[in-house]
Enzyme design. Sequence first.
Site, PDB file in Angstrom:
ATOM      1  N   CYS A   1       1.395  -1.471   0.535  1.00  0.00           N
ATOM      2  CA  CYS A   1      -0.575  -0.027   0.167  1.00  0.00           C
ATOM      3  C   CYS A   1       0.871   1.456   0.003  1.00  0.00           C
ATOM      4  O   CYS A   1       0.320   2.258  -0.360  1.00  0.00           O
ATOM      5  CB  CYS A   1      -1.075   0.501   1.341  1.00  0.00           C
ATOM      6  SG  CYS A   1      -2.084  -1.569   0.944  1.00  0.00           S
TER       7      CYS A   1
ATOM      8  N   HIS B   1      -9.275   2.704  -2.161  1.00  0.00           N
ATOM      9  CA  HIS B   1      -8.151   2.373  -1.857  1.00  0.00           C
ATOM     10  C   HIS B   1      -7.360   1.518  -3.438  1.00  0.00           C
ATOM     11  O   HIS B   1      -7.880   0.359  -3.267  1.00  0.00           O
ATOM     12  CB  HIS B   1      -7.740   1.507  -0.557  1.00  0.00           C
ATOM     13  CG  HIS B   1      -6.777   1.070  -0.595  1.00  0.00           C
ATOM     14  ND1 HIS B   1      -5.364   1.802  -0.676  1.00  0.00           N
ATOM     15  CD2 HIS B   1      -5.635   0.366   0.342  1.00  0.00           C
ATOM     16  CE1 HIS B   1      -4.156   1.800  -0.234  1.00  0.00           C
ATOM     17  NE2 HIS B   1      -4.708   0.174   0.840  1.00  0.00           N
TER      18      HIS B   1
END
Length: 394
Positions: A97, A347
Amino acid sequence: MSGRSAEPAAGAAAPLLLLGRRTPLARAGTLLADVPVHRLLAPVLRRLVEDSGADPGQICDVVVGNAVGAGGNLARLAALEAGLPLSVPGLTVDRQCGSGLDAVVLACRLARAGAGAAFLAGGAESISTAPLRGHRRANGGVEFYRRARFAPEHLGDPDMGPAAETVAGEHGIGRDRQDAYALRSHRRALAAAGAGRFDDELVAVAGPHGIVGADNGPRPRLDAALLARFPAAFARGGTVTAGNSCADADGAAAVLVALPAAARELGLRTGLAFRGAATVGVDPARLGLGAAVAAQELLRAQGVAADRMAAVEFNEAFAGQVLACTDLLGVDEEVLNADGGALALGHAYGASGAVSVVRLLARARDLPEGSLLLAMISSAGGIGTAALFEKRAL
């Protein structure tokens, strides 16, 4: 003593973020479902070069974060797709991430170290088109798996949701507070879109059903009553739900990083000077706290307090994680994700850290010179990255 973030404060030759662009963020499986990751990123790179007025040959390298793509050096593939010269190489970063933010930090450090005067840096993710993954068995068969392992068994390797539940529980972040923050994110993102605050950063992308020019994650009909109806998603009696967690998204984002002399040659007069960054490791079972620990180390090394931040962008994987980190840091929620975040927008894994930096560039337009801005993100395996920037006129 760690020394990981013992970088000098930005001096006259500090690299600058000059321009930022991103695609719309589309929930995985929807508007951009058939667009491969390099074709998400290529129009962003192309637009940055056009916006800057630079000769494409002036770009020294393209540094790109990616988490679940097919490999093969996405940065090089997207650079070629964007029409950059064959001489521009490309480097792909995988910090899960955190990949997009780490790519921007790496480009800044390369520029400061003398490796070049101008870079394109960011991240991209097409969760919709990510390849299936499998382990090859001795008998020639394939055992497919959902995600990679991020930590060895003896440390534990929980999925993101259960880890978020652990963080929320240990830090006393209740369901009501998480739901209220999630609703805030949606409402702020909708208000920003309605006011045109995303317009200057968006690059439209051709999807399977036409041109995609806007994010599709924010939910206009979401309210507190609806959020309260979501059941606990990861633990019986838990507080983390689908409503206060982010959705997966497809998208790409990038920035132009350049030394001051190169910026002046392009006629660009303001930017965000790179002050420094920190990346740290934490308990993989409490991975959501990584961003706060990284930011604490960075700000301590830089000699500045969290309450001096004029703008903070923090990827909103889970509301409980965001709130636990901001409580630890002492960040004013009013400067945090002022136009919403991943809870509303989605996301896009390896792109999300770069989206945060693009958002800081947009927010900096309304801030005075000398303002401090912070981007931070937590990553799988128990890693956090934070980067500090200062608005500067050239």
